[in-house]
Design a protein around this motif. Structure first.
Motif, PDB file in Angstrom:
ATOM      1  N   HIS A 148     -10.165  29.841 -23.674  1.00  0.00           N
ATOM      2  CA  HIS A 148      -9.686  29.749 -22.042  1.00  0.00           C
ATOM      3  C   HIS A 148      -8.547  30.652 -21.820  1.00  0.00           C
ATOM      4  O   HIS A 148      -7.746  30.309 -21.044  1.00  0.00           O
ATOM      5  N   HIS A 160     -20.069  26.932 -26.297  1.00  0.00           N
ATOM      6  CA  HIS A 160     -19.343  25.665 -26.089  1.00  0.00           C
ATOM      7  C   HIS A 160     -20.019  24.408 -27.179  1.00  0.00           C
ATOM      8  O   HIS A 160     -21.024  24.397 -27.217  1.00  0.00           O
ATOM      9  N   HIS A 193     -20.192  21.193 -22.073  1.00  0.00           N
ATOM     10  CA  HIS A 193     -21.016  21.530 -20.867  1.00  0.00           C
ATOM     11  C   HIS A 193     -22.331  21.005 -20.909  1.00  0.00           C
ATOM     12  O   HIS A 193     -23.418  21.496 -20.591  1.00  0.00           O
TER      13      HIS A 193
END
Ligand code: ZN
Length: 265
Positions: A175, A77, A80
């Motif tokens: 996603h 990522h 986060h």
């Protein structure tokens, strides 16, 4: 406190989400990413039973949150980093407690068809709409990120219903097997940098088309939409230097050393 920006920050005084709750289970325990700002943990504990009830499912599976002190993740990522982001799988929680091995190895179901332009009708269901809507309707939620094909399906499925909740649901790379829920900056975190507000409207307009251009569909984006590899301590807010360099507290050292640790926070 959440310090800095979602993709460029850290977390001071993060707390651990218990790995098994009545309506949630944390996946990929080896990553040790089930940490967050207390508001995020509180949100998950409140949202999990809410989502279960709304969808008629047993509960939710939790993917990555943040590392104990937040900061850039070595893989997976860009964001986060401040303890305010959580990935939640589309795959519902089963009616039993998963083993450590299962949590490591089960593959999440991909809700997007191979062409990247539609949802996979064989597994997509109305409960998925309800799940995303329930997340977007929570007041502390800043954004909900989903694959563009899923956003497109929401636009279609919602027809003439009240679509005000849809402005928070934004398309993003990947996603396709999880939603990414991002919370607003909490009141206790003066150094948390807010993301610009979502543009109004339901997002079911021309801006969505761009995601289905061939070159976007064929971009090879690492796992969940980028990585923060290359980000250095000096790129983070100055307050993060102290957070990330602080010695481990006896409590967190003990918890890291023990496999079956008590769930006390
Ligand atoms: Zn995410």
């Amino acid at each position: 406190m959440a310090i800095g920006y979602y993709p460029r920050g850290c977390l001071q005084g993060g707390v651990e989400l218990p790995t098994t709750g009545p309506t949630w289970q944390v996946m990929r325990l080896s990553r040790n990413r089930n940490w967050g700002h207390p508001e995020l943990v509180k949100f998950i504990e409140r949202f999990a039973p809410l989502a279960a009830k709304a969808t008629g499912r047993k509960g939710i599976l939790i993917g990555d949150m943040a590392q104990p002190r937040g900061g850039p993740l070595p893989f997976g990522h860009k964001s986060h980093q401040t303890g305010l982001d959580v990935d939640i799988w589309f795959m519902p929680m089963p009616d039993r407690v998963l083993s450590k091995e299962e949590r490591e190895n089960i593959k999440p179901s991909n809700l997007v068809a191979a062409d990247g332009k539609h949802v996979n009708d064989e597994i997509w269901s109305a409960a998925d709409v309800t799940f995303i809507q329930t997340a977007a309707e929570q007041p502390e939620v800043e954004r909900v990120l989903v694959n563009a094909a899923i956003k497109k399906e929401l636009c279609r499925a919602e027809g003439n219903n009240d679509r005000s909740w849809m402005s928070k649901v934004r398309p993003w790379y990947g996603h396709d097997d999880h939603v990414h829920v991002r919370l607003k900056c909490p009141a206790d975190s003066p150094n948390c940098e807010a993301q610009p507000a979502v543009p109004g409207g339901d997002g079911c307009d021309k801006s969505l088309d761009h995601w289905f251009a061939d070159w976007i569909l064929h971009l090879k984006i690492p796992e969940f939409g980028g990585s923060s590899a290359g980000l250095k301590l000096k790129d983070l807010p100055p307050a993060c230097t102290a957070v990330l360099n602080a010695p481990a507290s006896p409590a967190s050292a003990a918890s890291a050393a023990s496999e079956e640790r008590p769930k006390a926070r």
